[in-house]
Design a protein around this motif. Structure first.
Motif, PDB file in Angstrom:
ATOM      1  N   LYS A 139       2.218  -7.430  -4.878  1.00  0.00           N
ATOM      2  CA  LYS A 139       1.614  -6.879  -6.092  1.00  0.00           C
ATOM      3  C   LYS A 139       2.400  -7.262  -7.348  1.00  0.00           C
ATOM      4  N   CYS A 177       5.783  -4.709  -7.614  1.00  0.00           N
ATOM      5  CA  CYS A 177       6.489  -4.150  -6.460  1.00  0.00           C
ATOM      6  C   CYS A 177       6.300  -5.086  -5.269  1.00  0.00           C
ATOM      7  N   SER A 189       4.803  -4.370  -2.435  1.00  0.00           N
ATOM      8  CA  SER A 189       3.642  -4.058  -1.582  1.00  0.00           C
ATOM      9  C   SER A 189       2.768  -5.297  -1.456  1.00  0.00           C
ATOM     10  N   ILE A 221       0.858   0.312  -0.160  1.00  0.00           N
ATOM     11  CA  ILE A 221       1.326   1.096  -1.308  1.00  0.00           C
ATOM     12  C   ILE A 221       2.819   1.402  -1.143  1.00  0.00           C
ATOM     13  N   CYS A 222       3.468   1.730  -2.271  1.00  0.00           N
ATOM     14  CA  CYS A 222       4.873   2.122  -2.236  1.00  0.00           C
ATOM     15  C   CYS A 222       5.134   3.017  -3.439  1.00  0.00           C
ATOM     16  N   CYS A 245       4.042   1.365  -7.011  1.00  0.00           N
ATOM     17  CA  CYS A 245       2.626   1.286  -7.406  1.00  0.00           C
ATOM     18  C   CYS A 245       1.942   2.646  -7.324  1.00  0.00           C
TER      19      CYS A 245
END
Ligand SMILES: [Zn+2]
Length: 500
Positions: free
Chosen positions: A20, A23, A25, A38-39, A42
């Motif tokens: 992304k 990040c 992800s 996701i993380c 984000c």
């Protein structure tokens, strides 16, 4: 005076990157399971810090260079503040004052800017109206935004612009730009007037297909003209596009930039780029669609629809180029052994001079490619990526037709089998017993048999009835499963009957 439409476009494209925008992800547009990629970054958790994705920056700069724009030596990110349930941070990291690219031009439409930002998550509203679901897989995916000057004057031009842009994104590997998947999304700013002063601008959002781009603009231009002719005013607003009803509808009055309270993103450093870096990047621009159109037209002497099909389907273009290079190699070898044998399968007018051998083979290849191969693919709904025919085998088939080893009837049958099952033409011809019956001895045997079985037709022909000869030729063709050349059969039949 006529009403004139003034149209500007905003095009968003999700970039093709491993991760992304800010990040680590995964950026996977095909992920089916929600909220997997996701993380904390984000998801906008407090205390996390974004990191700029270099790959995404390069993609945007490359698009800018390909469109003749100017990559800015200084660029930075800004915060665009707004609240929405698919935006967990409460702001979007975007670019406002210092975009990565300024300027550019595509088909006489000036590009204002190209900038980089992050995408939001996806909301799914339950049809019951009771609840909505949110998927954050898309939150933080790198998103490129391209804005044009209001240089477009018709719905058709807007569509063509968007289509060409999609091709360029794909050629550069910057984005798959699949509109059905939402990887490319268009908005149009539309106003109509009778003078050069622009009327009130209406923004139409959510144009998720080329058809929608064209239809929505057509609708909106007509709506505004009707309002103005009725003595009413066009309200400056944002409208949506209802795909089913095929009409635009009012969503909200348009926000201004100050509503978003933009300010420089404090968590990211500004970016600086050297001339050397920009020139090195420019050197990596591959052949673009327009260059390919020109080259294919000049190099292969093909035109119109075939060129456009090849330019739009890169895997078909690669297939075509492989076929042509095979044929070239083969003809180069042939020419040494048989210096001037044009293909007997081409009519007199089709035989070229000079480069004749090559252009003969090329014409055959173009004919079979366009009307037969593409026709079969269309009939069987096979996409270029699913094609079982490989270019070497297709070239082999063209050679056999060229050398008059098989008739066009057989060639079509063989190609059908190749499309359905793959495989090489010689094996298919061998296994189906379709080899051209060019041997006169064999043909004579068959012809004699047919003559003895059809004495009435033979008599009629002797009395001058040409249809009877045609009938006899048909009978021999049938006996050889279409594998013999009708001209040769005619000759053999006439010879035998004449001598009876
Ligand atoms: Zn993340």
């Amino acid at each position: 005076m006529e009403w004139q439409a003034t149209i500007g476009m905003e095009v968003h494209a999700e970039l093709r990157t491993k991760t992304k925008m800010f990040c680590a992800s995964k950026n996977d547009p095909n992920e089916q399971h929600p909220n997997i990629n996701i993380c904390p970054v984000c998801m906008g958790h407090p205390g996390t810090l974004p990191v700029i994705n270099e790959e995404a920056v390069c993609h945007v700069q490359l698009v800018g260079l390909a469109l003749g724009g100017e990559v800015q030596k200084f660029s930075r990110f800004d915060r665009k503040n707004y609240f929405y349930p698919d935006l967990p941070k409460g702001y979007q990291i975007s670019q406002y004052k210092h975009p990565l690219v300024l300027g550019g031009n595509l088909n006489n439409v000036r590009i204002t800017r190209v900038h980089l930002e992050e995408d939001a998550g996806k909301l799914m509203h339950d049809p019951s109206g009771e609840f909505s679901l949110v998927d954050f897989n898309r939150a933080g995916v790198p998103l490129m935004e391209l804005v044009t000057e209001p240089d477009i004057v018709s719905a058709k031009q807007a569509r063509e612009f968007a289509e060409e842009l999609q091709l360029i994104f794909q050629y550069l590997g910057a984005s798959e730009a699949n509109m059905e998947k939402g990887e490319m999304r268009c908005e149009a700013n539309i106003s109509v007037s009778k003078t050069n002063d622009m009327g009130a601008k209406v923004e139409v959002k959510n144009l998720n297909s080329f058809r929608a781009v064209e239809r929505a603009i057509e609708y909106e231009v007509k709506r505004q003209i009707e309002l103005l002719e009725g003595g009413k005013k066009v309200v400056q607003e944002t409208r949506g596009w209802n795909e089913n009803k095929e009409e635009t509808f009012s969503q909200r009055s348009k926000e201004s930039a100050h509503d978003y309270r933009y300010f420089p993103e404090p968590d990211l450093p500004p970016m600086e780029f050297s001339d050397k870096y920009i020139e090195e990047l420019r050197a990596t621009i591959p052949e673009l669609p327009e260059q390919k159109r020109k080259r294919f037209t000049e190099e292969y002497g093909i035109s119109g629809n075939l060129v456009e099909t090849l330019v739009r389907e890169r895997s078909l273009a690669a297939f075509w180029e492989k076929v042509i290079s095979e044929l070239k190699d083969w003809l180069a070898e042939e020419e040494i052994t048989h210096p001037t044998t044009p293909s007997p399968t081409l009519r007199e007018g089709e035989k070229g001079g000079g480069l004749s051998l090559f252009s003969d083979a090329l014409k055959l290849a173009a004919n079979y490619f366009t009307s037969d191969l593409l026709g079969l693919m269309k009939e069987k709904k096979i996409s270029a990526n699913e094609l079982l025919v490989d270019p070497e085998n297709f070239a082999e088939l063209i050679k056999m037709i060229y050398k008059n080893e098989i008739t066009s009837r057989v060639a079509k049958d063989v190609l059908r089998i190749m499309v359905e099952q793959g495989g090489d033409p010689s094996t298919i011809i061998e296994s189906k017993g379709l080899k051209q019956v060019g041997n006169e001895k064999v043909l004579e045997e068959i012809a004699k048999k047919i003559i003895s079985q059809n004495s009435k037709a033979v008599e009629d022909f002797k009395k001058g009835k040409q249809e009877s000869l045609q009938f006899l030729v048909g009978q021999v063709m049938k006996e050889t499963k279409g594998a013999a050349n009708p001209e040769i059969i005619r000759g053999v039949l006439t010879k035998i009957i004449g001598g009876v």
